[in-house]
Write a protein that holds these residues in place. Structure first.
Motif: not given
Length: 139
Positions: A121-124, A130-133
């Motif tokens: 859900s945080c990844c665009h 940029e990738c929070p995963i």
């Protein structure tokens, strides 16, 4: 020349035993190598011959595997199944321990799922790098 006055025992080859028990021939050999299935009689040419007892044992193993029991647990359950003087308390103890292990693994998987859902859900999910995963995995 001997005469057979009793019922003839029909022996099956490995492919037939595998088909009747629902396991592959490779797994039949594997279970035999582990000692879960006793060594069976062989023809003069060296082909294995399986009877109804072995097929039933293979079905037992397949069902226990379907329920997620480990090979060690299956070996113990087989020993108990084949011992008519066993205590059902021993069988229940093994099953209860397995249920507790399943519950622990389910809880761990639920936590993994929740964490991954948060990261997704945080990844665009767009063209940006940029990738929070990946950031989380790299920590």
């Amino acid at each position: 020349m001997s005469t057979n006055t009793g019922t003839a025992t029909a022996f099956l080859n490995i492919g037939e035993a595998a088909a009747r028990s629902g396991v592959s021939a490779k797994m039949v050999r594997h279970y035999e190598s582990l000692g879960l299935l006793p060594h069976v009689r062989r023809t003069e040419a060296g082909y294995r011959q399986y009877g109804e007892t072995e097929v039933n044992t293979l079905r037992f193993i397949r069902r226990a595997r379907d329920l997620g029991f480990s090979m060690a647990e299956i070996a113990e359950l087989l020993r108990l199944w084949q011992n008519r003087r066993r205590s059902s308390a021993e069988v229940k103890r093994i099953a209860q321990a397995h249920v507790a292990d399943l519950e622990r693994r389910i809880a761990e998987m639920a936590a993994m799922k929740q964490t991954l859902q948060q990261l997704v859900s945080c990844c665009h999910g767009d063209q940006r790098p940029e990738c929070p995963i990946l950031d989380d995995l790299g920590q």
